[in-house]
Design a protein around this motif. Structure first.
Motif, short mmCIF file in Angstrom:
data_model
loop_
_atom_site.label_atom_id
_atom_site.label_comp_id
_atom_site.label_asym_id
_atom_site.label_seq_id
_atom_site.Cartn_x
_atom_site.Cartn_y
_atom_site.Cartn_z
N UNK A 1 0.83 -1.21 0.00
CA UNK A 1 0.00 0.00 0.00
C UNK A 1 0.86 1.26 0.00
N UNK A 2 1.93 1.22 0.80
CA UNK A 2 2.82 2.39 0.84
C UNK A 2 3.41 2.65 -0.55
N UNK A 3 3.87 1.57 -1.20
CA UNK A 3 4.45 1.74 -2.55
C UNK A 3 3.40 2.24 -3.54
N UNK B 1 2.13 12.87 -0.83
CA UNK B 1 1.15 13.39 0.12
C UNK B 1 0.15 12.32 0.56
N UNK B 2 0.06 11.23 -0.24
CA UNK B 2 -0.84 10.13 0.13
C UNK B 2 -0.16 9.08 1.00
N UNK B 3 1.04 9.37 1.46
CA UNK B 3 1.79 8.38 2.24
C UNK B 3 1.09 7.99 3.54
N UNK B 4 0.41 8.91 4.25
CA UNK B 4 -0.27 8.46 5.50
C UNK B 4 -1.51 7.60 5.26
N UNK C 1 -3.62 4.90 7.69
CA UNK C 1 -5.00 5.19 8.10
C UNK C 1 -5.92 4.02 7.80
N UNK C 2 -5.73 3.36 6.61
CA UNK C 2 -6.57 2.22 6.26
C UNK C 2 -6.36 1.07 7.23
#
Length: 376
Positions: free
Chosen positions: A103-105, A113-116, A120-121
């Protein structure tokens, strides 16, 4: 001259004897001192030996205690339930760690900016799973638990879909594996929580059932006796903290409302109870042909009429010694002048002595007759 020499010899002999005595006393003192010193050293050696023995025994006991504690800890930690719970937590942790990198990749390739978002999921899925466990522990309604399960599966399903798409770009097996670990983690945790809930001990089940029954009773009581419950709560709030229990306050409030300290009874119910008792007494009088009262039952129990005294040739007592009850005619009037009963003929020893309680009852009946006839 000879006398002086003799005196001198005696003095020298006395001095020699005194020196010998002094030497013997000194030798005896030295011997006693050596003996005391030897005894002290021996005592010290024995004390040191006993202390060393006690220390060794204490060390052995401590060693046995540590070994026993290790065995108990091992036995406690290797029980099937503990192994299952801890093993499930380990699998859940491995599932989370395996599903996060993909997911991180995926989100980092779109934008940093979508790294967190992956955290969160995963965090949402596991927080909702923990919420299900908390709801089971507190006995919350079923819809709360199913709502939390829906949120958990939604977050886990979205994470599995992302991992599946990311893995399929590399290898189909990677896609299936990443999707599986994303879903199996929450699934394993839910199964663990279900097993923990169904295997709760009997004492906990009893406590939970009692708590539910008490809450149900409180709701029913409030619905049936709302005003009494409100007054009881006011009494509890008015008293110092912990000084008045709610049940005692409810009893006091019931007495204030209905005049009786028996919860559930009202003046109407008391009147109905009294009327029922009167109806029962009247029905029993009609069935038995005579009034049923405590006085008559007491007299029958204390002095039953023996058959020998009634039918024997020597028995001449034919009438009762107790005046008849007011308002009822005498039974079967004997033949005589103007229909009056023949008075009993008393002879010495023709009847058994009355019990003191029977005498009291007879006197009470006589007083009632006097009052009724207007002679009071």
């Amino acid at each position: 001259m000879s006398s002086w020499s003799e005196e001198r010899r005696r003095n020298q002999a006395a001095e020699a004897e005194q020196r010998r005595l002094d030497q013997d006393a000194a030798a005896e003192r030295r011997a006693k001192a050596r003996a005391a010193e030897d005894e002290r050293r021996r005592s010290n050696r024995q004390a040191d030996k006993a202390e060393r023995r006690a220390e060794q025994q204490q060390k052995r006991r401590d060693k046995r205690d540590r070994r026993r504690e290790r065995m108990q800890a091992w036995t406690k930690n290797t029980r099937p339930g503990v192994v299952y719970q801890r093993g499930t937590l380990a699998l859940v942790t491995a599932s989370a760690l395996a599903s996060l990198p993909a997911q991180i990749a995926h989100f980092a390739a779109i934008s940093l900016m979508l790294l967190p978002l992956p955290f969160a999921l995963e965090g949402a899925a596991w927080v909702m799973a923990a919420g299900v466990a908390h709801a089971d522990e507190k006995g919350l309604p079923a819809w709360v638990r199913w709502l939390l399960r829906a949120f958990c599966l939604s977050a886990a399903g979205f994470a599995a879909w992302i991992n599946y798409g990311y893995g399929m770009e590399t290898n189909p097996a990677a896609g299936y594996g990443l999707a599986a670990v994303s879903l199996l983690g929450p699934l394993f945790f839910e199964v663990r929580q279900w097993v923990t809930t169904v295997t709760v001990d009997a004492g906990e089940k009893k406590r939970r059932s009692e708590a539910k029954a008490r809450a149900r009773h409180e709701r029913t009581r409030y619905r049936h006796h709302k005003d009494v419950v409100k007054l009881a709560r006011r009494l509890v709030s008015a008293a110092p903290y912990g000084a008045l229990a709610l049940e005692d306050a409810f009893t006091a409030a019931w007495e204030i409302f209905y005049g009786t300290g028996t919860p559930g009874m009202t003046p109407a119910l008391h009147a109905q109870q009294l009327a029922s008792r009167k109806s029962l007494a009247a029905a029993m009088d009609e069935a038995n042909g005579s009034p049923v009262s405590n006085r008559s039952r007491l007299l029958e129990v204390l002095h039953p009429a023996p058959a020998a005294l009634v039918s024997g040739p020597e028995s001449v007592q034919v009438a009762s010694q107790i005046p008849p009850a007011p308002g009822r005619p005498s039974e079967t009037p004997s033949k005589g002048r103007k229909g009056k009963p023949v008075p009993p003929v008393r002879r010495k020893g023709d009847a058994l002595p009355f019990h003191p309680l029977a005498k009291v009852a007879a006197a009470d009946t006589a007083r009632q007759l006097t009052t009724v006839n207007g002679h009071h």
